[in-house]
Design a protein around this motif. Structure first.
Motif, mmCIF file in Angstrom:
data_model
loop_
_atom_site.group_PDB
_atom_site.id
_atom_site.type_symbol
_atom_site.label_atom_id
_atom_site.label_comp_id
_atom_site.label_asym_id
_atom_site.label_seq_id
_atom_site.Cartn_x
_atom_site.Cartn_y
_atom_site.Cartn_z
ATOM 1 N N HIS A 115 -67.833 -19.138 32.490
ATOM 2 C CA HIS A 115 -67.355 -17.756 32.267
ATOM 3 C C HIS A 115 -68.092 -17.490 31.332
ATOM 4 O O HIS A 115 -67.552 -17.433 30.233
ATOM 5 C CB HIS A 115 -65.856 -17.748 32.222
ATOM 6 N N ILE A 116 -69.118 -16.765 31.210
ATOM 7 C CA ILE A 116 -70.046 -16.588 29.986
ATOM 8 C C ILE A 116 -69.808 -15.238 29.337
ATOM 9 O O ILE A 116 -70.400 -14.230 29.895
ATOM 10 C CB ILE A 116 -71.451 -16.853 30.428
ATOM 11 N N MET A 117 -68.765 -15.206 28.765
ATOM 12 C CA MET A 117 -68.240 -14.100 28.232
ATOM 13 C C MET A 117 -67.198 -14.160 27.005
ATOM 14 O O MET A 117 -66.796 -15.523 26.935
ATOM 15 C CB MET A 117 -67.632 -13.161 29.356
ATOM 16 N N SER A 118 -66.959 -13.153 26.334
ATOM 17 C CA SER A 118 -65.982 -13.408 25.344
ATOM 18 C C SER A 118 -64.302 -13.539 25.770
ATOM 19 O O SER A 118 -64.273 -13.298 27.097
ATOM 20 C CB SER A 118 -65.931 -12.118 24.244
ATOM 21 N N SER A 119 -63.541 -14.182 25.066
ATOM 22 C CA SER A 119 -62.357 -14.393 25.437
ATOM 23 C C SER A 119 -61.815 -13.168 25.898
ATOM 24 O O SER A 119 -60.866 -13.060 26.853
ATOM 25 C CB SER A 119 -61.508 -15.027 24.165
ATOM 26 N N GLU A 120 -61.716 -12.131 24.941
ATOM 27 C CA GLU A 120 -61.477 -10.591 25.456
ATOM 28 C C GLU A 120 -61.872 -10.222 26.682
ATOM 29 O O GLU A 120 -61.012 -9.807 27.431
ATOM 30 C CB GLU A 120 -61.828 -9.585 24.367
ATOM 31 N N ASP A 121 -62.925 -10.614 27.200
ATOM 32 C CA ASP A 121 -63.688 -10.047 28.344
ATOM 33 C C ASP A 121 -62.870 -10.826 29.604
ATOM 34 O O ASP A 121 -62.829 -10.464 30.462
ATOM 35 C CB ASP A 121 -65.039 -10.103 28.348
ATOM 36 N N TYR A 122 -62.911 -12.131 29.121
ATOM 37 C CA TYR A 122 -62.093 -12.972 30.187
ATOM 38 C C TYR A 122 -60.714 -12.618 30.345
ATOM 39 O O TYR A 122 -60.072 -12.253 31.671
ATOM 40 C CB TYR A 122 -62.076 -14.387 29.887
ATOM 41 N N VAL A 123 -60.019 -11.963 29.331
ATOM 42 C CA VAL A 123 -58.702 -11.650 29.678
ATOM 43 C C VAL A 123 -58.497 -10.604 30.437
ATOM 44 O O VAL A 123 -57.795 -10.362 31.536
ATOM 45 C CB VAL A 123 -57.883 -11.484 28.231
ATOM 46 N N LYS A 124 -59.556 -9.593 30.171
ATOM 47 C CA LYS A 124 -59.577 -8.385 31.032
ATOM 48 C C LYS A 124 -60.031 -8.594 32.482
ATOM 49 O O LYS A 124 -59.199 -8.094 33.407
ATOM 50 C CB LYS A 124 -60.658 -7.288 30.353
ATOM 51 N N GLN A 125 -60.982 -9.626 32.550
ATOM 52 C CA GLN A 125 -61.241 -9.991 33.876
ATOM 53 C C GLN A 125 -60.207 -10.274 34.822
ATOM 54 O O GLN A 125 -59.721 -10.024 35.988
ATOM 55 C CB GLN A 125 -62.564 -10.819 33.854
ATOM 56 N N VAL A 126 -59.263 -11.466 34.342
ATOM 57 C CA VAL A 126 -58.021 -11.929 35.008
ATOM 58 C C VAL A 126 -57.198 -11.011 35.093
ATOM 59 O O VAL A 126 -56.583 -10.957 36.200
ATOM 60 C CB VAL A 126 -57.512 -13.293 33.975
ATOM 61 N N LYS A 127 -56.688 -10.203 34.167
ATOM 62 C CA LYS A 127 -55.724 -9.092 34.297
ATOM 63 C C LYS A 127 -56.123 -8.160 35.458
ATOM 64 O O LYS A 127 -55.245 -7.816 36.331
ATOM 65 C CB LYS A 127 -55.568 -8.432 33.021
ATOM 66 N N THR A 128 -57.421 -7.815 35.420
ATOM 67 C CA THR A 128 -58.033 -6.986 36.440
ATOM 68 C C THR A 128 -58.138 -7.365 37.986
ATOM 69 O O THR A 128 -57.551 -6.691 38.928
ATOM 70 C CB THR A 128 -59.323 -6.317 36.099
ATOM 71 N N LYS A 129 -58.480 -8.505 38.085
ATOM 72 C CA LYS A 129 -58.468 -9.193 39.334
ATOM 73 C C LYS A 129 -56.843 -9.507 39.552
ATOM 74 O O LYS A 129 -56.594 -9.758 41.155
ATOM 75 C CB LYS A 129 -59.086 -10.455 39.358
ATOM 76 N N GLY A 130 -56.157 -9.783 38.794
ATOM 77 C CA GLY A 130 -54.733 -9.879 39.382
ATOM 78 C C GLY A 130 -54.759 -11.485 39.708
ATOM 79 O O GLY A 130 -53.423 -11.743 40.095
ATOM 80 N N GLU A 131 -55.363 -12.406 39.580
ATOM 81 C CA GLU A 131 -55.399 -13.758 39.969
ATOM 82 C C GLU A 131 -54.999 -14.579 38.767
ATOM 83 O O GLU A 131 -56.248 -15.091 38.050
ATOM 84 C CB GLU A 131 -56.761 -14.079 40.622
ATOM 85 N N MET A 132 -54.053 -15.143 38.533
ATOM 86 C CA MET A 132 -53.708 -15.688 37.436
ATOM 87 C C MET A 132 -53.745 -17.266 37.705
ATOM 88 O O MET A 132 -52.844 -17.946 38.015
ATOM 89 C CB MET A 132 -52.335 -15.407 37.027
ATOM 90 N N LYS A 133 -54.957 -17.996 37.885
ATOM 91 C CA LYS A 133 -54.946 -19.497 38.024
ATOM 92 C C LYS A 133 -54.173 -20.229 36.908
ATOM 93 O O LYS A 133 -54.412 -19.776 35.649
ATOM 94 C CB LYS A 133 -56.765 -19.863 38.102
ATOM 95 N N LYS A 134 -53.634 -20.924 37.186
ATOM 96 C CA LYS A 134 -52.741 -22.155 36.236
ATOM 97 C C LYS A 134 -53.454 -23.330 35.930
ATOM 98 O O LYS A 134 -54.102 -23.774 36.861
ATOM 99 C CB LYS A 134 -51.252 -22.107 36.673
ATOM 100 N N PHE A 135 -53.188 -23.550 34.692
ATOM 101 C CA PHE A 135 -53.942 -24.800 34.230
ATOM 102 C C PHE A 135 -52.867 -25.616 33.732
ATOM 103 O O PHE A 135 -51.822 -25.305 33.209
ATOM 104 C CB PHE A 135 -54.843 -24.324 33.233
ATOM 105 N N ASP A 136 -53.293 -27.215 33.769
ATOM 106 C CA ASP A 136 -52.434 -28.247 33.135
ATOM 107 C C ASP A 136 -52.888 -28.182 31.617
ATOM 108 O O ASP A 136 -51.777 -28.599 31.041
ATOM 109 C CB ASP A 136 -52.842 -29.368 34.078
ATOM 110 N N PHE A 137 -54.052 -27.997 31.143
ATOM 111 C CA PHE A 137 -54.339 -28.163 30.059
ATOM 112 C C PHE A 137 -55.334 -27.036 29.676
ATOM 113 O O PHE A 137 -56.529 -26.933 30.304
ATOM 114 C CB PHE A 137 -54.826 -29.512 29.664
ATOM 115 N N ILE A 138 -55.065 -26.521 28.567
ATOM 116 C CA ILE A 138 -56.033 -25.451 27.895
ATOM 117 C C ILE A 138 -56.159 -25.701 26.545
ATOM 118 O O ILE A 138 -55.566 -26.154 25.868
ATOM 119 C CB ILE A 138 -55.330 -23.840 27.928
ATOM 120 N N HIS A 139 -57.482 -25.518 25.944
ATOM 121 C CA HIS A 139 -58.011 -26.019 24.749
ATOM 122 C C HIS A 139 -58.638 -24.703 24.027
ATOM 123 O O HIS A 139 -59.451 -24.192 24.725
ATOM 124 C CB HIS A 139 -58.436 -27.396 24.384
ATOM 125 N N MET A 140 -58.232 -24.310 22.843
ATOM 126 C CA MET A 140 -59.017 -23.302 22.091
ATOM 127 C C MET A 140 -59.432 -23.903 20.880
ATOM 128 O O MET A 140 -58.533 -24.125 19.891
ATOM 129 C CB MET A 140 -57.999 -22.106 21.895
#
Length: 290
Positions: A115-140
């Motif tokens: 996902h070659i985009m900013s965090s903000e754009d990724y958030v918008k994309q996920v919310k727009t699609k409505g597909e909330m893939k879940k993760f076991d581990f997330i790192h920032m």
């Protein structure tokens, strides 16, 4: 500080100065050591009984730390399929990450979603699609400086965790040299892609306001900035430019501001040992519970 911004501050020449900083600061070594010390136990708990594991990296840069994390996870669960989604705003650093994957045999067994985009754009994309893939581990890792709203960002990624998951945030420690420099000179420094400087203090305040449970661990680090006090040093100039988020340190600030910053760097951001000025670059690793 690392590689995630709206549109990104790490393209072209900025990629080279970022890589120069990483080579001279020992930052990745400190992060990898911290990760290896903490995550083996966490991964065993997270992955117990799971038929597959999903990892999300936000602001992953060139993937050097991600590769270590994924390799560690594979070593603990060699028979469990692992997927990795990567959110990174820099196309150049993403290309470096893809090249690293191609050179690392074990990583080629992992399906990557890029996902070659900013965090903000990724958030918008996920919310727009409505597909909330879940993760076991997330790192920032070293990326929260670049998001517009810290609490909203943390809350969103926390919502993507599976029930047994963990969100790992690595950020410059409160009262580190970075914290002292950027908060003392916020008027002069918070004018580019970083509009508001945050250290672990701001992250923890946000977590507490959200009522999230977390554990904080230190990742000590220091690096030599002696050359920063040599006016003719190209090495020192490049370090100062990166540390202040400027194109060219000596052209970006007035003589009085430069002198004040250098004095602060020596007196309050560093220690002196064996004739060297060692900048306090301590990090904080915060593990947020689902």
């Amino acid at each position: 500080m690392a590689a995630e911004a709206q549109h990104t501050c790490y393209e072209g020449d900025n990629v080279h100065i970022f890589q120069f900083y990483l080579e001279h600061s020992g930052e990745h070594k400190a992060i990898v050591q911290c990760v290896n010390n903490l995550l083996a136990r966490e991964f065993k708990r997270i992955g117990e009984g799971e038929s597959s594991l999903a990892v999300l990296g936000v602001g992953s840069g060139g993937g050097e730390v991600d590769a270590q994390i994924l390799t560690l996870l594979q070593s603990i669960f060699p028979a469990v399929p692992i997927t990795a989604d990567i959110v990174e705003g820099s196309s150049e650093l993403s290309d470096n990450f893809k090249a690293l994957v191609a050179q690392t045999a074990s990583l080629q067994n992992i399906p990557f979603g890029w996902h070659i985009m900013s965090s903000e754009d990724y958030v918008k994309q996920v919310k727009t699609k409505g597909e909330m893939k879940k993760f076991d581990f997330i790192h920032m890792i070293q990326m929260i400086y670049y998001v517009a709203n810290l609490c909203e960002t943390i809350s969103f990624y926390h919502s993507l965790l599976k029930a047994n998951g963990r969100l790992m945030i690595i950020v410059e420690a409160a009262n580190s040299g970075w914290d002292t420099l950027w908060k003392t000179y916020s008027k002069e420094l918070c004018v580019g892609v970083i509009k508001e400087y945050r250290s672990s203090a701001e992250v923890i305040a946000c977590l507490e306001s959200l009522g999230l449970k977390y554990d904080e661990h230190s990742a000590p680090n220091a690096f030599d900035i002696t050359e920063c006090f040599n006016p003719g040093s190209c090495h020192g100039e490049r370090l100062l430019s990166f540390m202040t988020g400027s194109d060219k340190f000596h052209e970006s600030f007035t003589p009085d501001i430069r002198a004040g910053m250098l004095d602060l760097l020596r007196r309050k951001c560093s220690t002196e040992k064996d004739g060297k000025v060692l900048f306090n670059s301590d990090l904080s690793c915060i593990l947020v519970h689902a």
